[in-house]
Design an enzyme around this catalytic site. Structure first.
Site, PDB file in Angstrom:
ATOM      1  N   LYS A  43      -0.171  -5.419 -30.274  1.00 18.92           N
ATOM      2  CA  LYS A  43      -0.974  -6.093 -31.310  1.00 18.92           C
ATOM      3  C   LYS A  43      -2.414  -6.288 -30.846  1.00 18.92           C
ATOM      4  CE  LYS A  43      -2.191  -8.256 -34.922  1.00 18.92           C
ATOM      5  NZ  LYS A  43      -2.418  -7.527 -36.174  1.00 18.92           N
TER       6      LYS A  43
ATOM      7  N   LYS B 128     -10.308 -14.788 -31.448  1.00 24.06           N
ATOM      8  CA  LYS B 128      -9.214 -15.183 -30.537  1.00 24.06           C
ATOM      9  C   LYS B 128      -8.487 -13.942 -30.006  1.00 24.06           C
ATOM     10  CE  LYS B 128      -5.379 -15.862 -32.570  1.00 24.06           C
ATOM     11  NZ  LYS B 128      -4.156 -15.166 -32.941  1.00 24.06           N
TER      12      LYS B 128
HETATM   13  P1  NAP Z   1      -3.551 -19.681 -40.620  1.00 26.01           P
HETATM   14  O1  NAP Z   1      -3.562 -19.526 -42.088  1.00 26.01           O
HETATM   15  O2  NAP Z   1      -4.709 -20.319 -39.946  1.00 26.01           O
HETATM   16  O3  NAP Z   1      -2.197 -20.485 -40.219  1.00 26.01           O
HETATM   17  C1  NAP Z   1      -1.985 -20.949 -38.916  1.00 26.01           C
HETATM   18  C2  NAP Z   1      -0.676 -21.714 -38.893  1.00 26.01           C
HETATM   19  O4  NAP Z   1      -0.460 -22.210 -37.559  1.00 26.01           O
HETATM   20  C3  NAP Z   1      -0.656 -22.939 -39.818  1.00 26.01           C
HETATM   21  O5  NAP Z   1       0.618 -23.082 -40.365  1.00 26.01           O
HETATM   22  C4  NAP Z   1      -0.979 -24.068 -38.836  1.00 26.01           C
HETATM   23  O6  NAP Z   1      -0.567 -25.344 -39.274  1.00 26.01           O
HETATM   24  C5  NAP Z   1      -0.179 -23.606 -37.645  1.00 26.01           C
HETATM   25  N1  NAP Z   1      -0.569 -24.296 -36.417  1.00 26.01           N
HETATM   26  C6  NAP Z   1      -1.739 -24.222 -35.766  1.00 26.01           C
HETATM   27  N2  NAP Z   1      -1.721 -24.993 -34.660  1.00 26.01           N
HETATM   28  C7  NAP Z   1      -0.505 -25.577 -34.629  1.00 26.01           C
HETATM   29  C8  NAP Z   1       0.136 -26.469 -33.729  1.00 26.01           C
HETATM   30  N3  NAP Z   1      -0.505 -26.923 -32.640  1.00 26.01           N
HETATM   31  N4  NAP Z   1       1.391 -26.870 -34.003  1.00 26.01           N
HETATM   32  C9  NAP Z   1       2.039 -26.399 -35.101  1.00 26.01           C
HETATM   33  N5  NAP Z   1       1.495 -25.541 -35.986  1.00 26.01           N
HETATM   34  C10 NAP Z   1       0.239 -25.140 -35.741  1.00 26.01           C
HETATM   35  O7  NAP Z   1      -3.357 -18.274 -39.891  1.00 26.01           O
HETATM   36  P2  NAP Z   1      -2.665 -16.932 -40.377  1.00 26.01           P
HETATM   37  O8  NAP Z   1      -3.708 -16.018 -40.909  1.00 26.01           O
HETATM   38  O9  NAP Z   1      -1.462 -17.212 -41.187  1.00 26.01           O
HETATM   39  O10 NAP Z   1      -2.262 -16.336 -38.952  1.00 26.01           O
HETATM   40  C11 NAP Z   1      -1.143 -16.809 -38.230  1.00 26.01           C
HETATM   41  C12 NAP Z   1      -0.938 -15.896 -37.024  1.00 26.01           C
HETATM   42  O11 NAP Z   1      -0.718 -14.555 -37.485  1.00 26.01           O
HETATM   43  C13 NAP Z   1      -2.129 -15.830 -36.069  1.00 26.01           C
HETATM   44  O12 NAP Z   1      -1.677 -15.661 -34.757  1.00 26.01           O
HETATM   45  C14 NAP Z   1      -2.867 -14.579 -36.535  1.00 26.01           C
HETATM   46  O13 NAP Z   1      -3.648 -14.018 -35.502  1.00 26.01           O
HETATM   47  C15 NAP Z   1      -1.704 -13.684 -36.942  1.00 26.01           C
HETATM   48  N6  NAP Z   1      -2.004 -12.654 -37.950  1.00 26.01           N
HETATM   49  C16 NAP Z   1      -2.726 -12.961 -39.077  1.00 26.01           C
HETATM   50  C17 NAP Z   1      -2.983 -11.948 -40.014  1.00 26.01           C
HETATM   51  C18 NAP Z   1      -3.789 -12.207 -41.266  1.00 26.01           C
HETATM   52  O14 NAP Z   1      -4.209 -11.211 -41.890  1.00 26.01           O
HETATM   53  N7  NAP Z   1      -4.047 -13.427 -41.690  1.00 26.01           N
HETATM   54  C19 NAP Z   1      -2.507 -10.639 -39.799  1.00 26.01           C
HETATM   55  C20 NAP Z   1      -1.755 -10.385 -38.660  1.00 26.01           C
HETATM   56  C21 NAP Z   1      -1.522 -11.393 -37.735  1.00 26.01           C
HETATM   57  P3  NAP Z   1      -1.568 -26.233 -40.201  1.00 26.01           P
HETATM   58  O15 NAP Z   1      -1.328 -25.767 -41.600  1.00 26.01           O
HETATM   59  O16 NAP Z   1      -1.133 -27.624 -39.951  1.00 26.01           O
HETATM   60  O17 NAP Z   1      -2.975 -25.973 -39.729  1.00 26.01           O
END
Ligand code: NAP
Length: 304
Positions: free
Chosen positions: A172, A240
């Site tokens: 990844k 990140k």
């Molecule tokens: P996001 O919308 O910012 O969601 C992040 C999630 O992590 C939220 O549910 C957040 O909770 C939770 N979180 C953060 N810190 C936490 C903690 N200390 N304890 C418990 N929960 C915590 O991000 P996302 O886009 O869905 O991405 C999530 C992951 O997938 C990341 O690693 C990202 O790099 C990866 N990813 C994202 C994409 C994309 O296109 N978006 C594609 C591939 C991979 P809260 O709601 O309380 O903040």
């Protein structure tokens, strides 16, 4: 009886993934740190847990997709974390993009509970998550990968086994290094062309007729040209991932000079209030500000 899944992390990606598992007939218990985000899933039939431990308690499988390594460690190893209740024989499938070192460390803790873990990060963004068309890259035992395939098939259209624990996370980081660099260099080229008086429409036609064409920039360009940076993948998470790629490069003795430079651009772009939460295509606005132009279609090359 339907197999049960504890699902932790209902952000941009987790929300539609959990919904697809519910639609497929799994009994899903969700946990999100900000509890209000669990409401839409509760309305669709999910049970809501008050902690990661509660989400994992009765689960055959636990799926996590949280922001970064620190969040993942907190969710698994922290107070009221998954490890407190994970059942022997259960599988923890982690789709967060995190450090391969942390993936391996967590897999050891999970093995200590006679359970199994896979690092199973994804690509395909919000659209892919909504349509159940993600691509999974998976590290861990092959037999565990085979065991969770019915779940992965609900969420994705491609599932690639990469090797033992940490191999999925490593793949990844390599993918995102390529993706971040591809988009950033596209932005640099378009800012240069615009400043020199070449319209973005003309430049785009040139790129599409050349070997520099890429499906990533075919997808992103219309958004960039409208100045629409609605978040599919937040810029702060791309930064990140570049940080993690550089850590991995150091650990493996690999040179990634272009990634190192591009990481600094995303880092500087992120420093502006609010930009880190925009889509990572907003990296162009940082370059535009330096150059004093905007790359927008539908008119003469605009001044920033
Ligand atoms: P996001 O919308 O910012 O969601 C992040 C999630 O992590 C939220 O549910 C957040 O909770 C939770 N979180 C953060 N810190 C936490 C903690 N200390 N304890 C418990 N929960 C915590 O991000 P996302 O886009 O869905 O991405 C999530 C992951 O997938 C990341 O690693 C990202 O790099 C990866 N990813 C994202 C994409 C994309 O296109 N978006 C594609 C591939 C991979 P809260 O709601 O309380 O903040």
């Amino acid at each position: 009886m339907a197999q049960s899944i504890g699902f932790i992390g209902l952000g941009i990606m987790g929300q539609p993934m959990a919904l697809n598992l519910l639609k497929a007939g799994y009994a899903v218990t969700v946990f999100n740190r900000t509890q209000s985000k669990a409401k839409p899933l509760e309305q669709k039939g999910a049970r809501v847990a008050a902690s990661p431990a509660e989400a994992a308690r009765d689960a055959d499988f636990v799926m996590t997709i949280v922001s970064d390594s620190a969040a993942m460690e907190e969710v698994v190893l922290g107070r009221k974390g998954v490890l407190e209740t994970l059942r022997p024989g259960a599988v923890l499938i982690d789709s967060s993009t995190i450090s391969p070192v942390v993936s391996r460390k967590l897999a050891c803790h999970v093995a200590g509970k006679s359970a199994e873990m896979l690092d199973a990060p994804v690509t395909g963004s919000k659209h892919g998550a909504e349509k159940g068309e993600l691509t999974f890259m998976v590290g861990g035992e092959r037999r565990t990968f085979d065991r969770v395939m019915p779940i992965l098939q609900v969420l994705g259209k491609k599932h690639i086994y990469c090797g033992l624990h940490g191999a999925g996370s490593s793949a990844k980081l390599a993918q995102n290094a390529i993706q971040a660099t591809t988009l950033e260099i596209f932005c640099e080229g378009f800012v240069l062309a615009t400043k020199a008086g070449v319209k973005p429409e003309a430049m785009f036609e040139i790129i599409q007729s050349s070997l520099a064409r890429a499906s990533l920039t075919d997808f992103k360009a219309p958004f960039i040209f409208k100045g629409d940076f609605t978040t599919y993948f937040p810029l702060k998470w791309m930064h990140k991932d570049l940080e993690l790629a550089m850590e991995a490069a150091y650990a493996q003795g690999v040179a990634m000079p272009a990634t190192a430079a591009v990481k600094e651009v995303y880092g500087a772009a992120k420093a502006k209030e609010g930009r880190g939460d925009q889509d990572y295509a907003a990296v162009i606005t940082f370059l535009e500000e330096i150059a004093g132009v905007r790359v927008r279609t539908g008119g003469a090359a605009a001044s920033a």
